[in-house]
Design an enzyme around this catalytic site. Structure first.
Site, short mmCIF file in Angstrom:
data_model
loop_
_atom_site.label_atom_id
_atom_site.label_comp_id
_atom_site.label_asym_id
_atom_site.label_seq_id
_atom_site.Cartn_x
_atom_site.Cartn_y
_atom_site.Cartn_z
N HIS A 274 2.14 0.91 -7.53
CA HIS A 274 3.43 0.66 -7.62
C HIS A 274 4.39 0.33 -5.77
O HIS A 274 5.14 -0.45 -5.37
CB HIS A 274 4.31 1.52 -8.24
CG HIS A 274 5.42 0.84 -8.31
ND1 HIS A 274 6.52 0.60 -9.38
CD2 HIS A 274 6.52 1.53 -7.88
CE1 HIS A 274 7.69 0.98 -8.66
NE2 HIS A 274 7.90 1.28 -7.62
N GLU A 275 4.25 1.40 -5.28
CA GLU A 275 4.28 1.44 -3.89
C GLU A 275 3.33 0.78 -2.86
O GLU A 275 4.16 -0.35 -2.24
CB GLU A 275 3.79 2.82 -3.63
CG GLU A 275 4.88 3.96 -3.37
CD GLU A 275 6.24 4.11 -3.83
OE1 GLU A 275 6.75 3.19 -2.73
OE2 GLU A 275 7.02 4.87 -4.64
N HIS A 278 5.80 -2.83 -3.51
CA HIS A 278 6.95 -3.16 -2.30
C HIS A 278 6.49 -3.61 -1.44
O HIS A 278 7.35 -4.41 -0.44
CB HIS A 278 7.33 -1.93 -2.23
CG HIS A 278 8.51 -1.80 -3.57
ND1 HIS A 278 9.29 -1.84 -3.77
CD2 HIS A 278 8.08 0.30 -3.46
CE1 HIS A 278 9.69 -1.17 -4.92
NE2 HIS A 278 9.24 0.09 -4.86
N GLU A 352 12.09 -2.50 -7.89
CA GLU A 352 11.28 -1.66 -8.26
C GLU A 352 10.70 -2.54 -9.19
O GLU A 352 10.03 -2.32 -9.96
CB GLU A 352 12.52 -1.01 -8.79
CG GLU A 352 12.69 0.52 -7.65
CD GLU A 352 12.04 1.07 -7.02
OE1 GLU A 352 10.73 1.34 -7.64
OE2 GLU A 352 11.96 1.39 -6.14
N ASP A 356 6.84 -2.89 -10.21
CA ASP A 356 5.85 -1.90 -11.84
C ASP A 356 4.25 -3.50 -11.83
O ASP A 356 3.91 -3.12 -12.28
CB ASP A 356 6.85 -1.88 -12.61
CG ASP A 356 7.70 -0.64 -12.85
OD1 ASP A 356 7.00 0.20 -11.62
OD2 ASP A 356 8.55 -0.31 -13.19
#
Length: 412
Positions: A274-275, A278, A352, A356
């Site tokens: 997930h990070e 980004h 976000e 995801d």
């Protein structure tokens, strides 16, 4: 009433009213049973405790916001800014030192005003629900360290801003913008090595299944890490977390020790993916660009308003000064700041969802991210059904329920 004063008082009161309304709606927006998606993570006792925690947090927030708002308005109406300015000028300091003393005194007063609420939140509110592990010594040292860093890092930055607006004429806002951006980038670059370790211990994650899985995930995503570290978050709270720090080749991931204890290897890999999402989706660069643009706009507007006689009259000031104008503009900017915050939150929530989705595709296991969100929600007693106004005002992340429903589409 002075027009500037009307805008400032009105925006402060309006922001407070929105917060109160958000809390009222939040307290009423809690169904008696958890959503079906959380039935396997929240038993009746845990869900009842999460509702109690949410309501207690709302009450504390309402009291804190009310006291802060009343204190600021009372200080303005009582002529507190002019009295403080008169007292500091009586010390007969050099002009720059006078400005720094004025801003420093206000900053210190605000910190002292908020200190009892911080202590109550830590040692009463969070302890009541089993989250707090902070000792009095750690609490005091954290505040002292923050104060020293504010003086060491913030003092020179404010001094430059004051000097530019005092002596650089029409180019002042451009110079301030450049310095602020360079300062922010430099801080982000050095924070992992020099600043964050002042507050926490970062230990390299030992070799094993978890480290190998994280390194494989990063390598497959084409993402270079400078290190994977475990942060001693359990010194302050039982809540888990993970985040990236640094820029470029200095990017590192920090995993709270509490997160490692709660989550499986697959779940932590999903959090890392997930990070990484980004970064790969350009969110970090977009946020950086938005921050740079917003900083420039703020300094430009500041150059237009901070020397206005009407603005100083609103605060009952006998003398016009750059340092006081800087403070007054921050208060005048309150309604614009609120709008920008709401917009930034909306963009962040969209990011976000995209991160995801990236994690679900990159790992091929959306269930791991869903499971991680459920565990984090249960362990931190997250409010599962916040009202739209609260999300709109305060949430940089979508509610966990919305994220899980979006992720479920990848499982079907």
């Amino acid at each position: 009433m002075n027009a500037y004063l009307a805008v400032i008082i009105g925006s402060l009161a309006g922001s407070w009213l929105l917060g109160v309304l958000s809390n009222i709606l939040g307290a009423r927006h809690m169904p008696p049973n958890p959503p079906p998606e959380f039935a396997d993570a929240f038993d009746a006792q845990t869900y009842a405790k999460s509702r109690e925690y949410a309501r207690a947090s709302m009450r504390l927030s309402a009291v804190t916001d009310t006291c802060d708002t009343l204190a600021i308005i009372a200080f303005i109406l009582a002529g507190g800014f002019d009295r403080l300015d008169t007292a500091i000028r009586a010390l007969d300091l050099p002009p720059l030192a006078t400005g720094l003393a004025f801003i420093g005194a206000l900053t210190l007063a605000a910190s002292l005003l908020g200190l009892p609420f911080e202590a109550y939140r830590t040692f009463v509110h969070e302890s009541r629900f089993g989250f707090n592990t902070t000792t009095v010594r750690t609490f005091v040292l954290d505040r002292l360290k923050s104060l020293v860093l504010t003086v060491i890092l913030g003092g020179p930055l404010i001094a430059l801003v004051l000097l530019f607006f005092e002596h650089a004429g029409p180019l002042a806002w451009l110079l301030c913008w450049a310095v602020a951006v360079l300062f922010s980038l430099g801080l982000t670059y050095i924070a992992p090595t020099w600043i964050l370790p002042i507050f926490n211990t970062f230990t390299p994650l030992e070799d094993g299944e978890l480290r190998r899985a994280l390194e494989t995930c990063a390598r497959q995503a084409g993402f270079e890490l400078s290190g994977i570290f475990v942060i001693d978050g359990s010194r302050r709270s039982t809540k888990g977390n993970a985040y990236f720090t640094g820029l470029g080749r200095r990017r590192r991931i920090a995993l709270y020790d509490t997160l490692i204890k709660e989550q499986s290897v697959e779940e932590i890999v999903a959090v890392l993916a997930h990070e990484i999402g980004h970064a790969r989706k350009g969110h970090i660069k977009q946020r950086l660009a938005m921050g740079v643009a917003q900083t420039g706009a703020v300094f430009f507007l500041m150059s237009l308003f901070m020397s206005s006689p009407g603005l100083f009259a609103a605060f009952g000031m006998e003398r016009i000064s750059v340092y006081a104008g800087l403070v007054f503009f921050v208060l005048l900017f309150t309604p614009v700041s609120l709008v920008l915050s709401v917009a930034a939150n909306a963009i962040s929530r969209a990011h976000e969802y995209e991160a995801d989705a990236f994690a679900a595709r990159a790992t091929g296991n959306p269930g791991a991210m869903i499971s991680a969100l459920k565990k984090l929600s249960a362990s931190s007693l997250t409010n599962l059904t916040p009202p739209p106004l609260e999300v709109w005002l305060h949430y940089g992340h979508p509610p966990a329920l919305d994220r899980i429903r979006a992720l479920s589409a990848f499982s079907s």
